[in-house]
Design an enzyme around this catalytic site. Structure first.
Site, PDB file in Angstrom:
ATOM      1  N   LYS A 194       0.936  -1.150   0.105  1.00 52.17           N
ATOM      2  CA  LYS A 194       0.021   0.014   0.037  1.00 52.17           C
ATOM      3  C   LYS A 194       0.736   1.212   0.073  1.00 52.17           C
ATOM      4  O   LYS A 194       1.425   1.584   1.019  1.00 52.17           O
ATOM      5  CB  LYS A 194      -1.067   0.076   1.048  1.00 52.17           C
ATOM      6  CG  LYS A 194      -2.026   1.102   1.150  1.00 52.17           C
ATOM      7  CD  LYS A 194      -2.716   1.540   2.082  1.00 52.17           C
ATOM      8  CE  LYS A 194      -2.005   2.456   2.979  1.00 52.17           C
ATOM      9  NZ  LYS A 194      -1.840   3.746   2.301  1.00 52.17           N
ATOM     10  N   SER A 248       5.235   7.101  10.346  1.00 52.69           N
ATOM     11  CA  SER A 248       5.346   7.594  11.934  1.00 52.69           C
ATOM     12  C   SER A 248       5.310   6.566  12.754  1.00 52.69           C
ATOM     13  O   SER A 248       4.741   5.648  12.992  1.00 52.69           O
ATOM     14  CB  SER A 248       3.986   8.592  11.964  1.00 52.69           C
ATOM     15  OG  SER A 248       2.838   7.922  12.064  1.00 52.69           O
ATOM     16  N   THR A 249       5.965   7.025  14.174  1.00 52.43           N
ATOM     17  CA  THR A 249       5.977   6.240  15.330  1.00 52.43           C
ATOM     18  C   THR A 249       4.643   6.066  15.788  1.00 52.43           C
ATOM     19  O   THR A 249       4.330   4.882  16.359  1.00 52.43           O
ATOM     20  CB  THR A 249       6.961   6.802  16.205  1.00 52.43           C
ATOM     21  OG1 THR A 249       8.202   6.803  15.673  1.00 52.43           O
ATOM     22  CG2 THR A 249       6.845   5.994  17.625  1.00 52.43           C
ATOM     23  N   GLU A 269       9.869   0.649  10.460  1.00 56.36           N
ATOM     24  CA  GLU A 269      10.832   1.703  10.296  1.00 56.36           C
ATOM     25  C   GLU A 269      10.217   2.950  10.507  1.00 56.36           C
ATOM     26  O   GLU A 269       9.262   3.564   9.896  1.00 56.36           O
ATOM     27  CB  GLU A 269      11.610   1.626   8.830  1.00 56.36           C
ATOM     28  CG  GLU A 269      12.876   2.045   8.633  1.00 56.36           C
ATOM     29  CD  GLU A 269      13.121   3.678   8.226  1.00 56.36           C
ATOM     30  OE1 GLU A 269      12.709   4.418   9.109  1.00 56.36           O
ATOM     31  OE2 GLU A 269      12.947   3.924   7.070  1.00 56.36           O
ATOM     32  N   CYS A 303      13.465  10.405   7.427  1.00 54.35           N
ATOM     33  CA  CYS A 303      13.153   9.880   8.970  1.00 54.35           C
ATOM     34  C   CYS A 303      14.602   9.916   9.711  1.00 54.35           C
ATOM     35  O   CYS A 303      14.708  10.266  10.920  1.00 54.35           O
ATOM     36  CB  CYS A 303      12.950   8.531   8.881  1.00 54.35           C
ATOM     37  SG  CYS A 303      13.795   7.291   7.482  1.00 54.35           S
ATOM     38  N   GLU A 404       9.636  14.993  15.993  1.00 57.60           N
ATOM     39  CA  GLU A 404       9.891  15.030  14.828  1.00 57.60           C
ATOM     40  C   GLU A 404       9.093  15.988  13.861  1.00 57.60           C
ATOM     41  O   GLU A 404       7.882  15.934  13.904  1.00 57.60           O
ATOM     42  CB  GLU A 404       9.571  13.487  14.060  1.00 57.60           C
ATOM     43  CG  GLU A 404      10.090  13.404  12.659  1.00 57.60           C
ATOM     44  CD  GLU A 404      10.173  11.948  12.081  1.00 57.60           C
ATOM     45  OE1 GLU A 404       8.831  11.393  12.160  1.00 57.60           O
ATOM     46  OE2 GLU A 404      11.064  11.510  11.764  1.00 57.60           O
TER      47      GLU A 404
HETATM   48  P1  NAI Z   1       1.932   8.010   8.755  1.00 51.60           P
HETATM   49  O1  NAI Z   1       2.524   7.270   9.370  1.00 51.60           O
HETATM   50  O2  NAI Z   1       0.462   8.263   9.026  1.00 51.60           O
HETATM   51  O3  NAI Z   1       1.575   7.390   7.096  1.00 51.60           O
HETATM   52  C1  NAI Z   1       2.468   6.365   6.660  1.00 51.60           C
HETATM   53  C2  NAI Z   1       1.764   5.339   6.033  1.00 51.60           C
HETATM   54  O4  NAI Z   1       1.013   4.781   6.793  1.00 51.60           O
HETATM   55  C3  NAI Z   1       0.877   5.800   4.886  1.00 51.60           C
HETATM   56  O5  NAI Z   1       0.937   4.896   3.778  1.00 51.60           O
HETATM   57  C4  NAI Z   1      -0.568   5.650   5.528  1.00 51.60           C
HETATM   58  O6  NAI Z   1      -1.510   5.472   4.708  1.00 51.60           O
HETATM   59  C5  NAI Z   1      -0.258   4.682   6.393  1.00 51.60           C
HETATM   60  N1  NAI Z   1      -1.465   4.745   7.479  1.00 51.60           N
HETATM   61  C6  NAI Z   1      -1.726   5.686   8.329  1.00 51.60           C
HETATM   62  N2  NAI Z   1      -2.525   5.564   9.205  1.00 51.60           N
HETATM   63  C7  NAI Z   1      -2.575   3.947   9.347  1.00 51.60           C
HETATM   64  C8  NAI Z   1      -3.223   3.242   9.885  1.00 51.60           C
HETATM   65  N3  NAI Z   1      -4.197   3.435  10.903  1.00 51.60           N
HETATM   66  N4  NAI Z   1      -3.105   1.914   9.728  1.00 51.60           N
HETATM   67  C9  NAI Z   1      -2.461   1.478   8.536  1.00 51.60           C
HETATM   68  N5  NAI Z   1      -1.754   2.197   7.874  1.00 51.60           N
HETATM   69  C10 NAI Z   1      -1.971   3.704   7.996  1.00 51.60           C
HETATM   70  O7  NAI Z   1       2.523   9.445   8.216  1.00 51.60           O
HETATM   71  P2  NAI Z   1       1.938  10.576   7.790  1.00 51.60           P
HETATM   72  O8  NAI Z   1       0.639  11.200   8.457  1.00 51.60           O
HETATM   73  O9  NAI Z   1       1.865  10.755   6.338  1.00 51.60           O
HETATM   74  O10 NAI Z   1       2.918  11.858   8.345  1.00 51.60           O
HETATM   75  C11 NAI Z   1       2.701  12.233   9.900  1.00 51.60           C
HETATM   76  C12 NAI Z   1       4.481  12.389  10.398  1.00 51.60           C
HETATM   77  O11 NAI Z   1       4.909  11.092  10.434  1.00 51.60           O
HETATM   78  C13 NAI Z   1       5.171  13.095   9.613  1.00 51.60           C
HETATM   79  O12 NAI Z   1       5.155  14.461   9.874  1.00 51.60           O
HETATM   80  C14 NAI Z   1       6.666  12.577  10.052  1.00 51.60           C
HETATM   81  O13 NAI Z   1       7.062  12.879  11.224  1.00 51.60           O
HETATM   82  C15 NAI Z   1       6.289  11.229  10.191  1.00 51.60           C
HETATM   83  N6  NAI Z   1       6.540  10.205   8.904  1.00 51.60           N
HETATM   84  C16 NAI Z   1       7.787   9.521   9.035  1.00 51.60           C
HETATM   85  C17 NAI Z   1       8.262   8.770   8.060  1.00 51.60           C
HETATM   86  C18 NAI Z   1       9.642   8.017   8.307  1.00 51.60           C
HETATM   87  O14 NAI Z   1      10.039   7.741   7.202  1.00 51.60           O
HETATM   88  N7  NAI Z   1       9.916   7.771   9.319  1.00 51.60           N
HETATM   89  C19 NAI Z   1       7.554   8.678   6.970  1.00 51.60           C
HETATM   90  C20 NAI Z   1       6.214   9.681   6.820  1.00 51.60           C
HETATM   91  C21 NAI Z   1       5.901  10.131   7.799  1.00 51.60           C
END
Ligand code: NAI
Ligand code: MG
Length: 501
Positions: A194, A248-249, A269, A303, A404
């Site tokens: 996904k 996100s964490t 990750e 990240c 972050e």
């Molecule tokens: P997110 O963690 O919500 O999204 C990442 C992935 O998880 C996306 O594919 C999203 O559709 C999916 N996702 C979201 N909620 C989910 C759930 N309940 N169950 C299963 N999958 C789910 O990150 P978001 O909202 O895009 O960004 C928020 C913050 O997260 C950013 O500001 C940043 O701090 C952090 N982040 C960290 C990343 C990293 O590489 N460590 C990458 C993206 C965001």
């Protein structure tokens, strides 16, 4: 500048601009969502809609998992020799290389990142990543165990885990797909991937190449959709054996909870708040640009971004002045399609608000802005641009030094003593990465070994290689991607006993 001011590769234009809906890739076919729903994806440099994408929900995830299960248990994939699996992955790498320009443009359009980075970082690392794991397909061996019983032969096999659900973020859409798919395919798993709802296009273009390469139907399924619907459906699905997540964490913790019910294997990750430590004996001609690229690369949406900058107090004022000058003079913000651009927009309006919210919080709590500190205006007002921002006189407890931000915002702090800076650097729930700048190798190794981080870069930053493991200590994750280490995410151990008495 509008996107129309830039000449796109005709294939990019055809893929992105065609009015047809971008469909889900399930069982080797491009299909509409069961609900018929679609969602738009935007160009963050201009706010324009790029394309409408079929939106996967529970029923689509179910269909994709069935396709992946069939391919794993009964399809040609289940009987394929490792050599043939390797050849398919090599073919995919060749096709990505053939279409490198298209991928770079799609990535810039959908994510906003500078085309020079998409071309020289995202796409070539993706190609190398697939080639590296194609090589592993034929090198996954077992063991023979010298058991303490006569006439018993005991051997250990490393078998693929099965059907894997993979959920990836929007910051490196194609490369994150590669990090997830490479090891899973090399080990013989099948996948439901996904992509992030913000940036689904490069994964869907990749799906075309997966089809062209000749992967059997169902081996890779690509299902864009939202986290709370498609993502959750995948991570809770009882017929998914393992879930691999990058993001996100906060969501990482949800994923572990979802997975608990069926005891799925989990690798995560997650986020970071990585310290970057500049000692007084650093080579400043490298440390200054290095520390700025550590935070500004990919608009800070990395990240492992070096977001906490500890500078020794004896060099603090001078180094800070040079860094500010770098931010002001060397960073060129603009539409990512412009080859001169070194910093594009943030990925979405939501991310823009999150980052500017952190900037306001920093100011409220008494940190000072040396440069930046606001959304970009003028020509850039239509896109989600934030000025490269350097905060100074930050305290370790402030929100901008703890959470972050995921934007081009660095928190600079002076330090005095080596033990003290190590303690402060480790004073975080995260543990993804860290940087050390010094010409003294004793300092370098001592600090590197004491930092609680999955990667430490000495006199460099944000270095990645398919052969070198990457992942987090503490709340930055579980498991490692890349290198031989990532094979553990997708294999399980079977011990077989034979009595030859
Ligand atoms: P997110 O963690 O919500 O999204 C990442 C992935 O998880 C996306 O594919 C999203 O559709 C999916 N996702 C979201 N909620 C989910 C759930 N309940 N169950 C299963 N999958 C789910 O990150 P978001 O909202 O895009 O960004 C928020 C913050 O997260 C950013 O500001 C940043 O701090 C952090 N982040 C960290 C990343 C990293 O590489 N460590 C990458 C993206 C965001
Ligand atoms: Mg989210």
């Amino acid at each position: 500048m509008e996107t129309t001011a830039f000449q796109l590769n005709p294939r990019t234009a055809d893929f992105v601009k065609s009015k047809t809906i971008k469909k889900l890739f399930i069982g080797g076919q491009f299909v509409e969502a069961v609900s018929g729903k679609t969602f738009p994806t935007y160009n963050p440099a201009t706010g324009e809609i790029l394309a409408y994408v079929a939106e996967a929900e529970q029923e689509d995830i179910n269909r994709a998992v069935v396709a992946a299960r069939d391919a794993f248990e009964d399809g040609p994939w289940s009987r394929m020799l490792p050599q043939d699996r390797a050849r398919l992955i090599y073919t995919l790498a060749d096709l990505i290389e053939r279409d490198a320009d298209v991928f770079a443009e799609i990535e810039t359009l959908d994510n906003g990142k500078p085309i020079r980075e998409a071309k020289h970082v995202d796409v070539p690392l993706t190609v190398e990543h697939f080639r590296y794991y194609a090589g592993w397909a034929t090198k996954i061996t077992g063991d023979v165990i010298p058991v303490n019983v006569p006439n018993l032969h005991n051997y250990v096999r490393r078998e693929p885990i099965g059907v894997v659900g993979q959920i990836i973020p929007w910051n490196f859409p194609l490369l994150m797909a590669a990090w997830k798919l490479g090891a899973a395919l090399a080990t013989g798993c099948t996948v439901v991937l996904k992509p992030a709802e913000q940036t689904p296009l490069s994964a869907l273009y990749l799906a075309k190449l997966i089809q062209e390469a000749g992967f059997p139907p169902g081996v890779v399924n690509i299902v864009p959709g939202f986290g709370e619907t498609a993502g959750k459906a995948l991570a809770t699905h009882t017929d998914v054996d393992k879930v691999a997540f990058t993001g996100s964490t906060e969501v990482g913790k949800l994923i572990m909870n979802y997975a608990a019910d069926s005891l799925k294997r989990v690798s995560l990750e997650l986020g970071g708040k990585s310290p970057n430590i500049v000692f007084p004996d650093a080579d400043f001609s490298r440390a200054v640009p290095g520390a700025m690229q550590a935070i500004f690369f990919n608009q800070g949406q990395v990240c492992s971004a070096g977001s906490r900058l500890y500078i020794h107090k004896s060099v603090y004022d001078n180094a800070l002045a040079d860094m500010v000058s770098y931010a002001d003079k060397k960073v060129r913000q603009g539409n990512g399609l412009d080859p001169k651009t070194t910093m594009g927009p943030l990925v979405t309006g939501e991310q823009l608000n999150r980052v500017t919210g952190y900037i306001e919080k920093g100011l409220e709590q008494g940190a000072k802005v040396a440069t930046g500190g606001a959304r970009a205006d003028g020509d850039l007002a239509n896109g989600y641009f934030v000025r490269p921002t350097v905060f100074y006189d930050v305290q370790d407890e402030m929100t901008i030094a703890q959470e972050e931000i995921f934007g081009p915002v660095v928190a600079a702090m002076p330090f005095d003593d080596i033990d003290d800076v190590i303690k402060r650097a480790n004073l975080t729930t995260y543990g993804l990465a860290a940087g050390v700048w010094t010409q003294n190798m004793s300092t370098a190794f001592n600090v590197a070994h004491k930092l609680k981080a999955g990667s430490v870069w000495i006199n460099c930053y944000n270095m990645f290689d398919a052969a070198s493991p990457f992942g987090g200590f503490k709340q930055s994750g579980i498991g490692r991607e890349m290198g031989e280490y990532a094979l553990e995410n997708y294999t399980q151990i079977k011990s077989v006993w034979l009595n030859y008495n």
